[in-house]
Design a protein around this motif. Structure first.
Motif, short mmCIF file in Angstrom:
data_model
loop_
_atom_site.label_atom_id
_atom_site.label_comp_id
_atom_site.label_asym_id
_atom_site.label_seq_id
_atom_site.Cartn_x
_atom_site.Cartn_y
_atom_site.Cartn_z
N GLU A 33 1.04 -1.07 -0.02
CA GLU A 33 0.08 0.16 -0.03
C GLU A 33 0.80 1.27 0.02
O GLU A 33 0.40 2.29 0.64
N GLN A 34 2.06 1.20 -0.86
CA GLN A 34 2.88 2.37 -0.83
C GLN A 34 2.15 3.59 -1.38
O GLN A 34 2.40 4.74 -1.02
N LEU A 35 1.38 3.42 -2.26
CA LEU A 35 0.55 4.35 -3.21
C LEU A 35 -0.16 5.39 -2.15
O LEU A 35 -0.01 6.47 -2.24
N ALA A 36 -1.09 4.55 -1.23
CA ALA A 36 -2.07 5.09 -0.48
C ALA A 36 -0.89 5.85 0.56
O ALA A 36 -1.10 7.02 1.21
N GLN A 37 0.35 5.31 0.88
CA GLN A 37 0.91 6.10 1.89
C GLN A 37 1.65 7.41 1.25
O GLN A 37 1.74 8.36 2.01
N ALA A 38 2.17 7.31 0.22
CA ALA A 38 2.51 8.45 -0.44
C ALA A 38 1.66 9.48 -0.67
O ALA A 38 1.77 10.84 -0.45
N ALA A 39 0.29 9.04 -0.99
CA ALA A 39 -0.89 10.01 -1.03
C ALA A 39 -1.08 10.72 0.26
O ALA A 39 -1.16 11.95 0.35
N VAL A 47 2.61 22.46 6.57
CA VAL A 47 2.93 23.12 8.00
C VAL A 47 3.29 21.97 8.81
O VAL A 47 4.09 22.03 9.84
N TYR A 48 2.64 20.98 8.32
CA TYR A 48 2.95 19.80 9.50
C TYR A 48 3.83 18.76 9.26
O TYR A 48 4.20 17.63 9.55
N ARG A 49 4.57 18.80 7.85
CA ARG A 49 5.47 18.29 7.19
C ARG A 49 6.83 18.32 7.61
O ARG A 49 7.17 19.64 7.46
N VAL A 50 7.64 17.66 8.12
CA VAL A 50 8.95 17.71 8.36
C VAL A 50 9.78 16.53 7.93
O VAL A 50 9.50 15.55 8.00
N TYR A 51 10.75 17.09 7.20
CA TYR A 51 11.45 15.87 6.51
C TYR A 51 12.11 14.93 7.56
O TYR A 51 11.81 13.66 7.56
N GLU A 52 12.81 15.32 8.62
CA GLU A 52 13.02 14.31 9.77
C GLU A 52 12.32 13.42 10.15
O GLU A 52 12.61 12.22 10.45
N TYR A 53 11.02 13.74 10.22
CA TYR A 53 9.73 12.90 10.69
C TYR A 53 9.11 12.14 9.62
O TYR A 53 9.18 11.07 9.17
N ASP A 54 8.26 13.17 9.32
CA ASP A 54 7.28 12.73 8.33
C ASP A 54 7.89 12.05 7.03
O ASP A 54 7.63 10.98 6.60
N VAL A 55 8.72 12.88 6.32
CA VAL A 55 9.15 12.26 4.99
C VAL A 55 10.00 11.04 5.11
O VAL A 55 9.81 10.09 4.72
N PRO A 60 7.47 6.17 1.13
CA PRO A 60 7.75 4.68 0.79
C PRO A 60 8.66 4.36 -0.11
O PRO A 60 9.11 3.38 -0.35
N TRP A 61 9.08 5.28 -0.77
CA TRP A 61 10.19 5.03 -1.86
C TRP A 61 11.39 5.91 -1.74
O TRP A 61 11.62 6.56 -0.75
N ASP A 62 12.35 5.92 -2.74
CA ASP A 62 13.69 6.72 -2.46
C ASP A 62 13.43 7.94 -2.46
O ASP A 62 12.26 8.69 -3.21
N ARG A 63 14.14 8.82 -1.71
CA ARG A 63 13.79 10.31 -1.71
C ARG A 63 13.73 11.19 -2.70
O ARG A 63 12.90 12.12 -2.81
N HIS A 64 14.39 10.77 -3.77
CA HIS A 64 14.28 11.52 -4.95
C HIS A 64 13.05 11.44 -5.73
O HIS A 64 12.49 12.48 -6.56
#
Length: 96
Positions: A33-39, A47-55, A60-64
Motif C-alpha cells: 500500500e505504498q501508493l496510499a502512504q505516499a498519497a 506546515v505539518y510535514r517535517v523531513y526528519e519525521y514525516d518524509v 515509501p520510496w527513494d527520496r528523489h
C-alpha cells in the motif's frame, strides 16, 4: 474552471504518460500500500510535514521521488488524489 476530479484525473494520466507508472507496475511493485502512504504524505498540509519525521519515516520510496509543491496546495492535493486513484485501481486488479 476544472473540477477537483478533473484535476486528479489529469495528474493520474500524467503519472502514467510522463513518469511511466503503469497499472501492471502498480499492481506488482506496491503491494504494501505504498501508493496510499505516499498519497497521505502529500495530503498532509505542508506546515505539518517535517523531513526528519514525516518524509523520512513515511515516504515509501527513494527520496528523489518525493516531489512536494509547497507553494501550490492544489498541485499537492492533485498528486495525493491521483495516488489514491492508483491505489484503488491496484486493489481492484488484485483479483484479476
Amino acid at each position: 474552471m476544472k473540477t477537483g476530479i478533473e484535476i486528479i484525473a489529469e495528474e493520474r494520466q500524467r503519472q502514467m504518460d510522463v513518469e511511466g507508472w503503469t497499472l501492471e507496475h502498480d499492481k506488482l511493485a506496491n503491494n504494501a500500500e505504498q501508493l496510499a502512504q505516499a498519497a497521505a504524505l502529500y495530503a498532509i498540509p505542508e506546515v505539518y510535514r517535517v523531513y526528519e519525521y514525516d518524509v523520512r519515516n513515511l515516504w515509501p520510496w527513494d527520496r528523489h521521488w518525493y516531489k512536494p509543491s509547497p507553494d501550490n496546495r492544489l498541485r499537492e492535493l492533485a498528486k495525493a488524489g491521483a495516488l489514491i486513484a492508483a491505489e484503488i485501481d491496484r486493489l481492484q486488479r488484485l483479483n484479476e
